[in-house]
Scaffold this motif. Structure first.
Motif, short mmCIF file in Angstrom:
data_model
loop_
_atom_site.label_atom_id
_atom_site.label_comp_id
_atom_site.label_asym_id
_atom_site.label_seq_id
_atom_site.Cartn_x
_atom_site.Cartn_y
_atom_site.Cartn_z
N ASN A 51 33.37 72.91 30.33
CA ASN A 51 33.86 73.34 31.65
C ASN A 51 34.96 74.39 31.57
OD1 ASN A 51 32.06 71.49 32.83
ND2 ASN A 51 33.60 69.90 32.98
N ASP B 92 24.82 75.13 38.83
CA ASP B 92 26.02 74.81 38.06
C ASP B 92 27.21 75.56 38.64
OD1 ASP B 92 27.82 74.05 36.14
OD2 ASP B 92 26.68 74.80 34.43
N HIS C 32 29.87 76.26 37.01
CA HIS C 32 30.47 77.05 35.94
C HIS C 32 29.46 78.08 35.41
CE1 HIS C 32 33.97 74.35 35.59
NE2 HIS C 32 33.10 73.38 35.84
N ASP D 100 27.47 72.15 27.85
CA ASP D 100 27.74 71.07 28.82
C ASP D 100 27.12 69.73 28.46
OD1 ASP D 100 28.71 69.86 31.18
OD2 ASP D 100 26.87 70.32 32.25
N ASP E 141 29.79 66.72 29.57
CA ASP E 141 30.08 66.36 30.95
C ASP E 141 28.80 65.99 31.70
OD1 ASP E 141 31.07 65.96 33.47
OD2 ASP E 141 31.82 67.99 33.76
#
Length: 549
Positions: A23, A59, A61, A171, A174
């Protein structure tokens, strides 16, 4: 045997030197580095269409996966092995004053020599065969192993009767946006190039299962993970008249006592058992201090599964919640009687009964009572919540349940059970079909070949015991099991959505052959180099060759 130690070590250090905390912008940086690095291989200079850096979808990000493939020229086989691993890491704040060295193993190890360390860590540091640093174990050395094999076969495609696909995803630490997005590319390559995916090999870390355990584990399939969550309402009262109401925190405490560490909630399959659930959050939902008791509380638990479906877990936890609610009311009643005896004040029997609903049950009831008015309001409420970018999926779900509860006509205390986060599906590899059996056989043959030259036992087990992206390349759950997730996640379709059909379409058996070490996610994260840099690439290579021969 491939003489790969120095190359895999060099690749590991290069990847570790790039801070790629989940992130953060570092995820984009490492993807760009890896894409440029692979692009320089002569094979990919000649075949640039054989690799891509693809952005994740849905997403918040900006981050990317890196995928590349080598087509073997030894024969005409379409059989393809996916080599997968994640590029992101957890944060580095736990390194404290050594934070600036966290991603530079040589600097970190020099600094650690001046620190007071546990005996085992000091022994490893002094041995010369352990590498310390954030991501060395989880799991950049695993990615480096796969990167080595990609490079090797790009230089020797004539040794490959079939194809390999390299996937470095973001990712993992997360929400698994990386692997879930990568499924789209894998599916398109399957159609465009005629790939027949035979297996996936993940390279996440492995560790001892208990103190003194010397085994190096390989896992077939993986544990599943759910986040069952509970919204608990009470009856508000002034603290000076505490027995006139019911504190939802009191119920929450009893619920945690009932669920936390409860062996009845361990799931056994193939002789292996999950660890029991444990709470990850427990709070009330009061926005600020008052002398009123809270209106509601919120608690959620980690829950691992081997064979149970998400629907099975709802059934079991609904019963556990009922027991906890009943215990809380009985304790309340008993304490009220004791207080009345001490104070001389009258005792009045409380009016409450244990009430437990799943979110789906509550929602169905509210739709029946309020119809389209409720549906429209909740859709608008969810859209307004989406504007708060700081609200994670777990608190988003709680706010949706809280809002829906306001529509309930009967406001007596109750527990609402739901899922508030990503479901990482369990995967079992049992040899139930030809494809699974071929992977099991290929793995067993590889271990038999390597074991005589390695001093520690290499042991195969059925379920990788940690959360990983292995969960998203195959699906053992039926439609009913998946619907239990989607119908009971209040954020489904807005804050949270998974295209489980993509997983079902790929549906490739998966194993984990990863680096060995200790203290992943901790300051003393370290990996044993002999196994991780030599045995892991060679084991993986033998599985590939056994599968594609």
């Amino acid at each position: 045997m491939l003489q790969c130690r120095e190359d895999v070590l060099a690749f590991t250090n290069q990847l570790v030197n790039i801070e790629s905390i989940v992130n953060t912008k570092g995820e984009k940086t490492i993807a760009q580095y890896l894409y440029k690095f692979i692009s320089a291989f002569p094979y990919f200079s000649k075949n640039p269409s054989h690799m891509t850096m693809s952005q994740t979808i849905q997403d918040e990000h900006e981050r990317y996966n890196v995928l590349a493939f080598v087509k073997g020229t030894k024969g005409n086989s379409r059989r393809t092995v996916i080599l997968m691993g994640h590029m992101d890491t957890v944060g580095i704040d736990d390194f404290n004053h050594l934070k600036e060295h966290a991603c530079f193993p040589d600097q970190l190890m020099a600094a650690l020599k001046r620190e007071e360390l546990p005996a085992s860590a000091k022994e490893h540091l002094d041995s010369g065969d352990w590498l310390f640093g954030r991501g060395v174990l989880d799991m950049k050395s695993g990615v480096a192993s796969h990167l080595y094999l990609l490079k090797y076969y790009s230089e020797h495609p004539e040794e490959l009767d079939g194809n390999i696909v390299f996937l470095a995803e973001c990712d993992e630490e997360d929400s698994s946006h990386g692997v879930l997005s990568a499924l789209k590319v894998l599916k398109s390559w399957k159609q465009e190039h005629g790939f027949e995916y035979a297996a996936a090999i993940n390279s996440d870390f492995v560790s001892p299962r208990f103190a003194g355990d010397v085994n190096r584990y390989i896992y077939m399939g993986t544990v599943g993970k759910l986040l069952p969550s509970f919204f608990i309402t009470g009856a508000e009262t002034h603290v000076g008249s505490c027995f006139e109401g019911l504190d939802p925190n009191f119920i929450a405490a009893e619920l945690t006592k009932q669920i936390d560490y409860n062996p009845e909630l361990c799931n056994e399959a193939f002789g292996e058992i999950t660890v029991p659930p444990v709470s990850l959050k427990q709070t009330d939902l009061k926005p600020s201090y008052t002398v009123q008791t809270a209106l509601s509380a919120y608690v959620y638990y980690n829950f691992f599964i081997h064979s149970w479906s998400p629907k099975d877990v709802l059934v079991k936890l609904k019963e556990q919640a009922r027991i906890a609610f009943e215990n809380a009311l009985n304790a309340f009643d008993e304490r009220y009687k004791q207080f009345s005896s001490l104070s001389g004040e009258p005792y009045f029997k409380h009016p409450w009964q244990p009430r437990v609903f799943t979110y789906e049950e509550m929602e169905q009831q509210l739709v029946m009572e309020h119809g389209d008015t409720f549906i429209t309001h909740m859709n608008q409420f969810k859209e307004s919540l989406m504007e708060d970018k700081e609200l994670d999926t777990r608190m988003f779900a709680a706010r949706v349940v809280e809002e829906a509860w306001n529509w309930m006509k009967d406001k007596n205390p109750a527990i609402i059970l739901f899922y508030s986060s990503l479901y990482s599906p369990r995967i079992e590899l049992s040899g139930k079909n030809e494809q699974e059996q071929a992977l099991i056989d290929a793995l067993n043959q590889a271990v038999e070949s390597i074991q005589p030259a390695y001093p520690h036992p290499i042991v195969t087990r059925n379920f990788f015991p940690y959360i990983s992206d292995m969960s998203f390349v195959a699906l053992s759950d039926d439609e009913e099991g998946i619907e239990a997730v989607s119908n009971n996640n209040p954020g489904w379709g807005t804050k949270h959505y998974v295209e489980y059909q993509d997983i079902r379409d790929l549906n490739v058996p998966v194993i984990n052959i990863g680096p060995y070490g200790l203290d992943a996610h901790k300051k003393l994260e370290r990996m044993e180099m002999s196994y991780s840099l030599e045995v892991v690439p060679n084991l993986t290579n033998l599985v590939i060759r056994n599968l594609l021969k």
